[in-house]
Design an enzyme around this catalytic site. Structure first.
Site, mmCIF file in Angstrom:
data_model
loop_
_atom_site.group_PDB
_atom_site.id
_atom_site.type_symbol
_atom_site.label_atom_id
_atom_site.label_comp_id
_atom_site.label_asym_id
_atom_site.label_seq_id
_atom_site.Cartn_x
_atom_site.Cartn_y
_atom_site.Cartn_z
ATOM 1 N N HIS A 182 0.977 -1.236 -0.131
ATOM 2 C CA HIS A 182 0.167 0.146 -0.074
ATOM 3 C C HIS A 182 0.976 1.408 -0.039
ATOM 4 O O HIS A 182 0.355 2.346 0.347
ATOM 5 C CB HIS A 182 -0.941 0.195 1.134
ATOM 6 C CG HIS A 182 -1.984 -1.076 0.991
ATOM 7 N ND1 HIS A 182 -2.772 -1.582 2.166
ATOM 8 C CD2 HIS A 182 -2.325 -1.953 0.065
ATOM 9 C CE1 HIS A 182 -3.712 -2.340 1.845
ATOM 10 N NE2 HIS A 182 -3.371 -2.636 0.415
ATOM 11 N N CYS A 212 4.737 13.028 -7.072
ATOM 12 C CA CYS A 212 4.217 13.748 -8.018
ATOM 13 C C CYS A 212 3.220 12.850 -8.846
ATOM 14 O O CYS A 212 3.515 11.965 -9.598
ATOM 15 C CB CYS A 212 4.924 14.414 -8.605
ATOM 16 S SG CYS A 212 4.265 15.482 -9.911
ATOM 17 N N CYS A 254 8.227 19.681 -11.625
ATOM 18 C CA CYS A 254 7.202 19.953 -12.603
ATOM 19 C C CYS A 254 6.160 20.809 -12.546
ATOM 20 O O CYS A 254 5.171 21.109 -13.345
ATOM 21 C CB CYS A 254 6.756 18.548 -13.398
ATOM 22 S SG CYS A 254 5.470 17.937 -12.423
ATOM 23 N N ARG A 274 -6.459 -11.829 15.570
ATOM 24 C CA ARG A 274 -7.567 -11.682 16.401
ATOM 25 C C ARG A 274 -8.733 -11.251 15.850
ATOM 26 O O ARG A 274 -8.844 -10.071 15.299
ATOM 27 C CB ARG A 274 -7.183 -10.697 17.605
ATOM 28 C CG ARG A 274 -6.014 -11.252 18.567
ATOM 29 C CD ARG A 274 -5.956 -10.487 19.834
ATOM 30 N NE ARG A 274 -5.014 -10.848 20.771
ATOM 31 C CZ ARG A 274 -4.588 -11.923 21.348
ATOM 32 N NH1 ARG A 274 -5.809 -12.802 21.359
ATOM 33 N NH2 ARG A 274 -3.717 -12.283 22.238
ATOM 34 N N GLY A 275 -9.771 -12.112 15.690
ATOM 35 C CA GLY A 275 -11.090 -11.574 15.042
ATOM 36 C C GLY A 275 -11.192 -12.266 13.685
ATOM 37 O O GLY A 275 -10.088 -12.959 13.177
#
Length: 306
Positions: free
Chosen positions: A143, A151, A211, A275-276
């Protein structure tokens, strides 16, 4: 197992206390023994999520007790200059309150697994770069990276720390005024909620020094696609592996879930430690609801030599 920090220069937004790993319970030890037997003898791929970095004090957006949030989407960010102004103004305030996060024992355990030859690679959904700080080298930051901006026009990247200085020069006195107006809330991604709309509206947004293009944090927003090269590299790690271990991810978003489905489709064992519930539980060969750091520590210590 814990080594000196390499120091890649990234901070995470650590607003919670650092948590020391607990000893696994007898039931957890029994499950960890089965996981060890399943993973022993061949390298596997490791996919990590926010549940690993919570022990470093970085809040989880989707963890138990986390308040509902509506982060800005990619489409909102690129559509309106006012949205970018609001984002960068609030983020600049939040960054000024940033507390450095350090790798926890789980990050060091992952680096130890790599050192011992047990990983074909490490795929992380976290943007905090704590795996690199702990010494892991073959990492896909799926990610993106919280310590960079990119940019959108020319593709150049810059240090977020450098941008802090630029924004300070463009907005003298802004942080002092923000302190006087009062902060309402600070989100895990350093997005500060401020009620002074006039102050936010006065903020001058920096542009690309090369730029003049639009700068955006170099991590994947909601509604934005993960770059293809990262996806391909991650798939290759799973293809080269005998199994896939998921540690600390609810697999809520498809960017991580796809690798679980890919491994299961190829008949490879999938181990999930979280967990979960997760969206990949139906594909798991073994699912363990336990602390991520202590589980990785146990595996790094107890997996036999390859």
């Amino acid at each position: 197992m814990e080594k000196a920090r390499h120091g890649t220069g990234l901070t995470g937004f650590a607003s919670l206390p650092r948590v020391a790993p607990a000893e696994p319970s007898p039931e957890e030890l029994e499950a960890l023994g089965r996981i060890r037997d399943l993973l022993a003898g061949a390298p596997f791929a490791l996919l990590t999520g926010a549940g690993l970095s919570t022990d470093s004090g970085i809040p989880d957006y989707r963890g138990p007790g986390s308040p509902p949030r509506s982060p800005m989407t990619y489409q909102e960010f690129v559509k309106e200059p006012a949205n970018r102004q609001r984002y960068w103004a609030r983020n600049h305030i939040g960054w000024s309150h940033l507390r450095h996060a350090d790798p926890n024992h789980g990050h060091f355990a992952a680096a130890e697994l790599e050192r011992r030859g047990y990983l074909t690679g490490l795929i992380t959904q976290n943007v905090d770069r704590l795996h690199e700080d702990a010494g892991s080298t073959n990492v896909v930051d799926l990610h993106g990276r919280y310590d960079q901006v990119i940019c959108l026009d020319c593709g150049r990247t810059y240090s977020r720390g450098l941008l802090v200085g630029v924004l300070g020069e463009l907005n003298p006195g802004f942080l002092d005024q923000a302190e006087q107006s009062g902060l309402v809330e600070m989100a895990p991604d350093a997005d500060a909620t401020v009620e002074d709309l006039a102050l936010i509206g006065s903020f001058v947004v920096a542009v690309c020094p090369a730029c003049g293009g639009t700068l955006k944090p170099d991590f994947v927003y909601f509604g934005e696609n993960v770059p293809r090269d990262r996806v391909d590299r991650s798939y290759a790690m799973v293809d080269d592996a005998a199994a896939l271990l998921v540690a600390g991810s609810s697999l809520t978003v498809m960017s991580g879930l796809r690798f679980v489905r890919h491994a299961a489709k190829d008949g490879k064992p999938v181990v999930i430690i979280n967990r979960g519930e997760t969206r990949g539980d139906d594909k798991a060969t073994i699912k363990l609801e336990a602390g991520v750091s202590e589980s990785l520590i146990w595996l790094a210590t107890n997996l036999p030599a390859l």
